[in-house]
Design a protein around this motif. Structure first.
Motif, PDB file in Angstrom:
ATOM      1  N   ALA A   1       0.809  -1.231   0.000  1.00 46.61           N
ATOM      2  CA  ALA A   1       0.000   0.000   0.000  1.00 46.61           C
ATOM      3  C   ALA A   1       0.838   1.275   0.000  1.00 46.61           C
ATOM      4  CB  ALA A   1      -0.961  -0.002   1.185  1.00 46.61           C
ATOM      5  N   SER A   2       1.978   1.239  -0.726  1.00 47.61           N
ATOM      6  CA  SER A   2       2.882   2.389  -0.733  1.00 47.61           C
ATOM      7  C   SER A   2       2.477   3.486  -1.712  1.00 47.61           C
ATOM      8  CB  SER A   2       4.298   1.932  -1.097  1.00 47.61           C
ATOM      9  OG  SER A   2       4.823   1.058  -0.131  1.00 47.61           O
ATOM     10  N   PHE A   3       1.603   3.161  -2.673  1.00 46.00           N
ATOM     11  CA  PHE A   3       1.344   4.094  -3.769  1.00 46.00           C
ATOM     12  C   PHE A   3      -0.152   4.243  -4.046  1.00 46.00           C
ATOM     13  CE2 PHE A   3       5.528   2.207  -4.438  1.00 46.00           C
ATOM     14  CZ  PHE A   3       6.312   3.359  -4.521  1.00 46.00           C
ATOM     15  N   ASP A   4      -0.476   5.399  -4.615  1.00 46.05           N
ATOM     16  CA  ASP A   4      -1.852   5.690  -5.024  1.00 46.05           C
ATOM     17  C   ASP A   4      -2.070   5.446  -6.515  1.00 46.05           C
ATOM     18  OD1 ASP A   4      -2.640   6.874  -2.400  1.00 46.05           O
ATOM     19  OD2 ASP A   4      -1.071   8.309  -2.959  1.00 46.05           O
ATOM     20  N   ALA A   5      -0.997   5.446  -7.287  1.00 47.26           N
ATOM     21  CA  ALA A   5      -1.099   5.236  -8.726  1.00 47.26           C
ATOM     22  C   ALA A   5       0.168   4.534  -9.217  1.00 47.26           C
ATOM     23  CB  ALA A   5      -1.291   6.559  -9.464  1.00 47.26           C
ATOM     24  N   LEU A   6      -0.005   3.688 -10.227  1.00 48.50           N
ATOM     25  CA  LEU A   6       1.112   2.941 -10.806  1.00 48.50           C
ATOM     26  C   LEU A   6       0.979   2.978 -12.312  1.00 48.50           C
ATOM     27  CD1 LEU A   6       2.477  -0.511  -9.659  1.00 48.50           C
ATOM     28  CD2 LEU A   6       1.967  -0.102 -12.078  1.00 48.50           C
ATOM     29  N   LEU A   7       2.071   3.297 -12.991  1.00 52.43           N
ATOM     30  CA  LEU A   7       2.070   3.311 -14.446  1.00 52.43           C
ATOM     31  C   LEU A   7       3.255   2.529 -14.990  1.00 52.43           C
ATOM     32  CD1 LEU A   7       3.567   6.564 -15.924  1.00 52.43           C
ATOM     33  CD2 LEU A   7       3.341   6.301 -13.459  1.00 52.43           C
ATOM     34  N   SER A   8       3.081   2.052 -16.201  1.00 53.48           N
ATOM     35  CA  SER A   8       4.169   1.397 -16.919  1.00 53.48           C
ATOM     36  C   SER A   8       3.997   1.715 -18.398  1.00 53.48           C
ATOM     37  CB  SER A   8       4.139  -0.121 -16.700  1.00 53.48           C
ATOM     38  OG  SER A   8       5.230  -0.743 -17.349  1.00 53.48           O
ATOM     39  N   VAL A   9       4.990   2.383 -18.967  1.00 58.82           N
ATOM     40  CA  VAL A   9       4.918   2.853 -20.348  1.00 58.82           C
ATOM     41  C   VAL A   9       5.914   2.067 -21.200  1.00 58.82           C
ATOM     42  CG1 VAL A   9       5.258   4.827 -21.889  1.00 58.82           C
ATOM     43  CG2 VAL A   9       4.160   5.147 -19.661  1.00 58.82           C
ATOM     44  N   GLU A  10       5.378   1.283 -22.095  1.00 58.36           N
ATOM     45  CA  GLU A  10       6.145   0.484 -23.053  1.00 58.36           C
ATOM     46  C   GLU A  10       7.261  -0.325 -22.382  1.00 58.36           C
ATOM     47  OE1 GLU A  10       8.112   1.279 -27.372  1.00 58.36           O
ATOM     48  OE2 GLU A  10       6.166   2.237 -26.980  1.00 58.36           O
ATOM     49  N   ALA A  11       6.881  -1.086 -21.391  1.00 55.56           N
ATOM     50  CA  ALA A  11       7.802  -1.997 -20.712  1.00 55.56           C
ATOM     51  C   ALA A  11       7.214  -3.392 -20.577  1.00 55.56           C
ATOM     52  CB  ALA A  11       8.168  -1.452 -19.332  1.00 55.56           C
ATOM     53  N   ALA A  12       5.890  -3.501 -20.498  1.00 56.59           N
ATOM     54  CA  ALA A  12       5.247  -4.781 -20.200  1.00 56.59           C
ATOM     55  C   ALA A  12       5.468  -5.823 -21.282  1.00 56.59           C
ATOM     56  CB  ALA A  12       3.751  -4.585 -19.966  1.00 56.59           C
ATOM     57  N   GLN A  13       5.861  -5.390 -22.494  1.00 50.62           N
ATOM     58  CA  GLN A  13       6.142  -6.371 -23.547  1.00 50.62           C
ATOM     59  C   GLN A  13       7.393  -7.190 -23.238  1.00 50.62           C
ATOM     60  OE1 GLN A  13       6.670  -3.144 -23.809  1.00 50.62           O
ATOM     61  NE2 GLN A  13       8.623  -2.748 -24.833  1.00 50.62           N
ATOM     62  N   HIS A  14       8.175  -6.747 -22.256  1.00 53.83           N
ATOM     63  CA  HIS A  14       9.371  -7.490 -21.849  1.00 53.83           C
ATOM     64  C   HIS A  14       9.129  -8.389 -20.633  1.00 53.83           C
ATOM     65  CE1 HIS A  14      11.490  -5.039 -24.655  1.00 53.83           C
ATOM     66  NE2 HIS A  14      11.520  -3.957 -23.914  1.00 53.83           N
ATOM     67  N   PHE A  15       7.997  -8.230 -19.954  1.00 51.14           N
ATOM     68  CA  PHE A  15       7.791  -8.935 -18.695  1.00 51.14           C
ATOM     69  C   PHE A  15       7.705 -10.444 -18.917  1.00 51.14           C
ATOM     70  CE2 PHE A  15       5.312  -5.141 -16.659  1.00 51.14           C
ATOM     71  CZ  PHE A  15       6.472  -4.389 -16.686  1.00 51.14           C
ATOM     72  N   ASP A  16       8.453 -11.193 -18.128  1.00 54.00           N
ATOM     73  CA  ASP A  16       8.340 -12.649 -18.157  1.00 54.00           C
ATOM     74  C   ASP A  16       7.039 -13.105 -17.508  1.00 54.00           C
ATOM     75  OD1 ASP A  16      10.717 -13.278 -19.465  1.00 54.00           O
ATOM     76  OD2 ASP A  16      11.886 -13.253 -17.615  1.00 54.00           O
ATOM     77  N   ASP A  17       6.607 -12.411 -16.471  1.00 55.15           N
ATOM     78  CA  ASP A  17       5.500 -12.869 -15.635  1.00 55.15           C
ATOM     79  C   ASP A  17       4.495 -11.730 -15.453  1.00 55.15           C
ATOM     80  OD1 ASP A  17       3.823 -14.035 -13.807  1.00 55.15           O
ATOM     81  OD2 ASP A  17       5.323 -14.313 -12.240  1.00 55.15           O
ATOM     82  N   VAL A  18       3.552 -11.626 -16.371  1.00 55.93           N
ATOM     83  CA  VAL A  18       2.555 -10.567 -16.284  1.00 55.93           C
ATOM     84  C   VAL A  18       1.642 -10.785 -15.078  1.00 55.93           C
ATOM     85  CG1 VAL A  18       0.602  -9.462 -17.450  1.00 55.93           C
ATOM     86  CG2 VAL A  18       2.633 -10.089 -18.751  1.00 55.93           C
ATOM     87  N   ALA A  19       1.303 -12.035 -14.793  1.00 52.32           N
ATOM     88  CA  ALA A  19       0.466 -12.321 -13.629  1.00 52.32           C
ATOM     89  C   ALA A  19       1.179 -11.895 -12.342  1.00 52.32           C
ATOM     90  CB  ALA A  19       0.110 -13.800 -13.579  1.00 52.32           C
ATOM     91  N   GLY A  20       2.491 -12.132 -12.270  1.00 45.70           N
ATOM     92  CA  GLY A  20       3.267 -11.697 -11.116  1.00 45.70           C
ATOM     93  C   GLY A  20       3.298 -10.188 -11.003  1.00 45.70           C
ATOM     94  N   PHE A  21       3.418  -9.497 -12.138  1.00 46.03           N
ATOM     95  CA  PHE A  21       3.358  -8.031 -12.142  1.00 46.03           C
ATOM     96  C   PHE A  21       2.007  -7.552 -11.628  1.00 46.03           C
ATOM     97  CE2 PHE A  21       1.660  -4.506 -14.811  1.00 46.03           C
ATOM     98  CZ  PHE A  21       2.347  -3.458 -14.225  1.00 46.03           C
ATOM     99  N   ALA A  22       0.928  -8.203 -12.056  1.00 43.13           N
ATOM    100  CA  ALA A  22      -0.409  -7.813 -11.614  1.00 43.13           C
ATOM    101  C   ALA A  22      -0.550  -7.981 -10.098  1.00 43.13           C
ATOM    102  CB  ALA A  22      -1.461  -8.641 -12.347  1.00 43.13           C
ATOM    103  N   ARG A  23      -0.062  -9.108  -9.575  1.00 41.32           N
ATOM    104  CA  ARG A  23      -0.155  -9.341  -8.128  1.00 41.32           C
ATOM    105  C   ARG A  23       0.670  -8.330  -7.340  1.00 41.32           C
ATOM    106  NH1 ARG A  23       0.288 -14.726 -10.003  1.00 41.32           N
ATOM    107  NH2 ARG A  23       2.527 -14.736  -9.513  1.00 41.32           N
ATOM    108  N   GLU A  24       1.892  -8.059  -7.806  1.00 40.33           N
ATOM    109  CA  GLU A  24       2.734  -7.099  -7.111  1.00 40.33           C
ATOM    110  C   GLU A  24       2.172  -5.676  -7.198  1.00 40.33           C
ATOM    111  OE1 GLU A  24       6.374  -7.336  -5.415  1.00 40.33           O
ATOM    112  OE2 GLU A  24       4.609  -8.453  -4.794  1.00 40.33           O
ATOM    113  N   SER A  25       1.573  -5.348  -8.327  1.00 42.22           N
ATOM    114  CA  SER A  25       0.951  -4.025  -8.467  1.00 42.22           C
ATOM    115  C   SER A  25      -0.194  -3.868  -7.484  1.00 42.22           C
ATOM    116  CB  SER A  25       0.445  -3.836  -9.896  1.00 42.22           C
ATOM    117  OG  SER A  25       1.519  -3.842 -10.822  1.00 42.22           O
ATOM    118  N   ALA A  26      -1.000  -4.921  -7.359  1.00 39.72           N
ATOM    119  CA  ALA A  26      -2.107  -4.874  -6.403  1.00 39.72           C
ATOM    120  C   ALA A  26      -1.583  -4.755  -4.972  1.00 39.72           C
ATOM    121  CB  ALA A  26      -2.971  -6.119  -6.552  1.00 39.72           C
ATOM    122  N   ARG A  27      -0.472  -5.387  -4.694  1.00 43.36           N
ATOM    123  CA  ARG A  27       0.086  -5.344  -3.336  1.00 43.36           C
ATOM    124  C   ARG A  27       0.585  -3.949  -2.967  1.00 43.36           C
ATOM    125  NH1 ARG A  27       4.903  -5.275  -1.098  1.00 43.36           N
ATOM    126  NH2 ARG A  27       6.046  -5.587  -3.057  1.00 43.36           N
TER     127      ARG A  27
END
Length: 265
Positions: free
Chosen positions: A129-155
Motif C-alpha cells: 500500500a505504498s502508492f496511489d497510482a502505478l504506471l508502466s509505459v512500453e515496458a510490459a512487452q518485456h515482462f516474463d511474468d505478467v500475472a506476477g506483475f499484476a499481483r505485485e501491483s495490487a500489493r
C-alpha cells in the motif's frame, strides 16, 4: 522463452537504447502521434512531442494530482517519472530491471521527491500500500511474468489505487510465431507475445476492478512508421511494425484498472 538478462542489458544498459536516433530526448517509446501532421517532414521536436504525449495520455488516465504517491515500473532514464512529478504528485518512485538505467536516471535527477531503484516487475522493492497510482509505459512487452506483475501491483497500491499500462500486445493465440517472422525483437525473445485478453485476465485475477483495454494503435503505428521512413534512424531498424498491426497480429493498448477501495492491503 525466458529472456537472457545479458541481452536486456546489452540493449538497454551498455547499448543505451534511448541514445539511438529512432528515439529522441531520452525517452524509449513509439510515441502517440495524435495531432502531429504525418503528410510532410517530421522533426526531432515532433518525435519528442509524440513520446511526451504517450506519457501524458497515461497520466491523464490515472488522474494523477496533488498528493498522489506514484510508481513507474520500467522507468528507464527517468524522464517520464519527472514528467509525472510535474502534475503535482507528492512523490514518484521509478523501478527498472537494468542497473545502468537506474544509474542514468539517478544521475539526472535533482529533486528529492523522485528516486529510482533496481527491481523486477514481479518482485517490487516496496512495502504494501505504498502508492496511489502505478504506471508502466512500453515496458510490459518485456515482462516474463505478467500475472506476477499484476499481483505485485495490487500489493503495492493502496485501496482505491489506480493502474495504467500502455504498450503493444498481441491479439490472437498464434500471433507470437507470426510476429517472430516479421520482427527480430520477437524472434530473439526480447519482446514477448502477451495476448491482451490474458493481460486483462491477470489483472482481474489479482483483484483489480474496472479493467479496460483500449486500442490506441491508430495514433501509434502510422506515426512511428512515418518517423522510421523520414527521420534519422539506425540502418537496420525494423519497419515491419505497421505491417504486423495491419495484419491483426499486434496492437497498441492503454490498459487501466483500479484496486477496490474496500480491498485489503
Amino acid at each position: 522463452m525466458i529472456v537472457d538478462m545479458r541481452d536486456v542489458r546489452r540493449v538497454y544498459g551498455v547499448g543505451d537504447l534511448a541514445a539511438l536516433p529512432v528515439f529522441a530526448g531520452g525517452f524509449i517509446n513509439f510515441g502517440y502521434w495524435a495531432g502531429i501532421p504525418l503528410d510532410g517532414e517530421l522533426t526531432v521536436e515532433q518525435r519528442i512531442a509524440s513520446q511526451r504525449a504517450l506519457y501524458d495520455l497515461v497520466v491523464a488516465a490515472l488522474g494523477i494530482g496533488p498528493g498522489d504517491r506514484v510508481l513507474e515500473v520500467g522507468s528507464g532514464r527517468g524522464l517520464g517519472a519527472r514528467r509525472v512529478l510535474a502534475r503535482g504528485s507528492a512523490l514518484v518512485r521509478g523501478v527498472d530491471l537494468v542497473p545502468e538505467q537506474v544509474a542514468r536516471a539517478a544521475a539526472a535527477n535533482d529533486d528529492p521527491r523522485v528516486a529510482f531503484v533496481q527491481g523486477a516487475c514481479d518482485d517490487l522493492p516496496f512495502a504494501d500500500a505504498s502508492f496511489d497510482a502505478l504506471l508502466s509505459v512500453e515496458a510490459a512487452q518485456h515482462f516474463d511474468d505478467v500475472a506476477g506483475f499484476a499481483r505485485e501491483s495490487a500489493r503495492v497500491l493502496a485501496p482505491g489505487g489506480r493502474l495504467a499500462v500502455t504498450t503493444f500486445f498481441t491479439r490472437t493465440d498464434d500471433a507470437g510465431a507470426r510476429l517472430a517472422e516479421l520482427l527480430e525483437t520477437f524472434a530473439s525473445g526480447l519482446d514477448r507475445a502477451h495476448r491482451v485478453d490474458d493481460v486483462v485476465r491477470d489483472l482481474r485475477g489479482a483483484g483489480f476492478a474496472d479493467v479496460t483495454a483500449r486500442a490506441i494503435g491508430e495514433h501509434v503505428w502510422r506515426g512511428l512508421d512515418r518517423w522510421l521512413e523520414l527521420g534519422p534512424r539506425p540502418e537496420h531498424w525494423d519497419r515491419n511494425w505497421l505491417r504486423a498491426a495491419e495484419r491483426g497480429l499486434v496492437d497498441y493498448y492503454l490498459v487501466t484498472a483500479r484496486k477496490p477501495a474496500g480491498s485489503g492491503v
